[in-house]
Design an enzyme around this catalytic site. Structure first.
Site, PDB file in Angstrom:
ATOM      1  N   LYS A   1       0.840  -1.218   0.000  1.00  0.00           N
ATOM      2  CA  LYS A   1       0.000   0.000   0.000  1.00  0.00           C
ATOM      3  C   LYS A   1       0.870   1.261   0.000  1.00  0.00           C
ATOM      4  O   LYS A   1       1.939   1.271  -0.612  1.00  0.00           O
ATOM      5  CB  LYS A   1      -0.985  -0.038   1.182  1.00  0.00           C
ATOM      6  CG  LYS A   1      -1.816  -1.333   1.169  1.00  0.00           C
ATOM      7  CD  LYS A   1      -2.979  -1.312   2.134  1.00  0.00           C
ATOM      8  CE  LYS A   1      -3.709  -2.649   2.081  1.00  0.00           C
ATOM      9  NZ  LYS A   1      -4.885  -2.696   2.921  1.00  0.00           N
TER      10      LYS A   1
ATOM     11  N   HIS B   1      -8.638  -3.053  -6.074  1.00  0.00           N
ATOM     12  CA  HIS B   1      -8.587  -3.134  -4.604  1.00  0.00           C
ATOM     13  C   HIS B   1      -9.719  -2.291  -4.012  1.00  0.00           C
ATOM     14  O   HIS B   1     -10.046  -1.226  -4.545  1.00  0.00           O
ATOM     15  CB  HIS B   1      -7.232  -2.641  -4.096  1.00  0.00           C
ATOM     16  CG  HIS B   1      -7.022  -2.982  -2.655  1.00  0.00           C
ATOM     17  ND1 HIS B   1      -7.567  -2.216  -1.650  1.00  0.00           N
ATOM     18  CD2 HIS B   1      -6.388  -4.014  -2.070  1.00  0.00           C
ATOM     19  CE1 HIS B   1      -7.250  -2.772  -0.493  1.00  0.00           C
ATOM     20  NE2 HIS B   1      -6.534  -3.857  -0.717  1.00  0.00           N
TER      21      HIS B   1
ATOM     22  N   GLU C   1     -11.499 -10.104  -0.711  1.00  0.00           N
ATOM     23  CA  GLU C   1     -11.124  -9.267   0.427  1.00  0.00           C
ATOM     24  C   GLU C   1     -12.371  -8.584   0.981  1.00  0.00           C
ATOM     25  O   GLU C   1     -12.760  -7.511   0.491  1.00  0.00           O
ATOM     26  CB  GLU C   1     -10.118  -8.197  -0.015  1.00  0.00           C
ATOM     27  CG  GLU C   1      -8.808  -8.762  -0.499  1.00  0.00           C
ATOM     28  CD  GLU C   1      -7.659  -7.766  -0.300  1.00  0.00           C
ATOM     29  OE1 GLU C   1      -6.667  -8.163   0.322  1.00  0.00           O
ATOM     30  OE2 GLU C   1      -7.777  -6.603  -0.724  1.00  0.00           O
TER      31      GLU C   1
ATOM     32  N   GLY D   1      -7.576  -4.367   7.380  1.00  0.00           N
ATOM     33  CA  GLY D   1      -6.951  -3.438   8.315  1.00  0.00           C
ATOM     34  C   GLY D   1      -7.691  -3.288   9.635  1.00  0.00           C
ATOM     35  O   GLY D   1      -7.419  -2.363  10.395  1.00  0.00           O
TER      36      GLY D   1
HETATM   37  P1  13P Z   1      -4.625  -6.051   5.845  1.00  0.00           P
HETATM   38  O1  13P Z   1      -3.894  -7.368   5.741  1.00  0.00           O
HETATM   39  O2  13P Z   1      -3.788  -4.961   6.416  1.00  0.00           O
HETATM   40  O3  13P Z   1      -5.960  -6.217   6.483  1.00  0.00           O
HETATM   41  O4  13P Z   1      -4.912  -5.587   4.326  1.00  0.00           O
HETATM   42  C1  13P Z   1      -5.457  -6.486   3.440  1.00  0.00           C
HETATM   43  C2  13P Z   1      -5.419  -5.917   2.077  1.00  0.00           C
HETATM   44  O5  13P Z   1      -6.104  -4.956   1.780  1.00  0.00           O
HETATM   45  C3  13P Z   1      -4.487  -6.512   1.115  1.00  0.00           C
HETATM   46  O6  13P Z   1      -4.707  -6.026  -0.168  1.00  0.00           O
END
Ligand code: 13P
Length: 249
Positions: free
Chosen positions: A11, A95, A167, A173
């Site tokens: 990110k 995403h 996801e 997060g």
């Molecule tokens: P986290 O693992 O920080 O929850 O993020 C997941 C994500 O968005 C991966 O693309």
């Protein structure tokens, strides 16, 4: 069963020095690892440095996004050929952070994934419902719409050359990982959709990753499920130690 794939989405994190250190530690830690595929997706500004560190290793490098035009007057954008030129073989598309903060639609995701494949990149196409959608019981409807919007019209050969990442937005997060059963239910649904769009062999071959608060502690339970073929990892991919534990098992 397809080979497991563990992808780290860094990110908007890490300056070049930190990215180089992390990539170097992953290279060392994964030397001789033959049972899984590993990909890292650094921010654009660190891509060149990271591809240099990982050159000749089995770790793949990907972008976090791309634009669907190859070149032109599109200030601020980066294209598939530009990523490929840096040595990327992968790119994340659609995403949920792109969808929610930058207004990306299913149609845009579809265009991006086609542009990625045209540039020879393997797209990791992200889908997933928000918390309110899960609570309303429309998870499959949402994920189905996202899949059809992005993947509809692709040939079997094109479908075979992509990865899907489930996801759930409420798990990203937040520390609130989906249970293995919740993940499996949606992964099986994604597999069914892929079957509708292609055939049994193709649907089996496409990797479906889980993403959202994956840690070394919860990844094994998720990986035990038949339709979970790996993970797309955010926070826990920023430390070599935790990402290596996730990838190596
Ligand atoms: P986290 O693992 O920080 O929850 O993020 C997941 C994500 O968005 C991966 O693309």
């Amino acid at each position: 069963m397809p080979r497991p794939l563990f992808a780290g989405n860094w990110k908007l994190n890490l300056l070049r020095a930190g990215a180089v250190d992390l990539a170097g530690a992953l290279r060392k830690g994964l030397e001789g690892e033959k049972n899984v595929d590993v990909v890292v997706c650094p921010p654009y500004t660190a891509l060149a440095a990271v591809t240099e560190v990982l050159k000749g290793s089995a770790i793949g490098v990907g972008g976090q996004d791309l634009y669907w035009q190859d070149s032109g007057a599109f200030t601020g954008e980066v294209s598939g050929p530009m990523l490929a030129d840096l040595g990327c073989r992968w790119v994340i598309v659609g995403h949920s952070e792109r969808r929610s903060y930058f207004g990306e639609t299913d149609e845009a995701v579809g265009k991006k994934l086609r542009a990625a494949q045209k540039a020879g990149l393997e797209p990791i196409v992200c889908v997933g419902e928000r918390l309110d959608e899960r609570e309303r019981g429309v998870t499959k409807e949402v994920v189905g719409r996202q899949l059809d919007g992005a993947l509809g019209g692709l040939t079997k050969d094109e479908l075979r050359k992509l990865t899907v990442a489930y996801e759930p937005v409420w798990a990203i997060g937040t520390g609130k990982v989906a249970t293995p059963e919740q993940a499996q239910e949606v992964h099986a649904f994604i597999r069914e959709r892929l079957l509708k769009l292609s055939d049994a062999a193709t649907a089996r071959e496409v990797r479906v990753l889980y993403g959202g608060s994956v840690t070394p502690e919860n990844v094994r339970g998720l990986m035990e499920k038949p339709d979970v073929n790996g993970a797309l990892v955010g926070g826990a991919s920023l430390k070599a130690d935790s990402f290596l534990k996730i990838a190596r098992g």
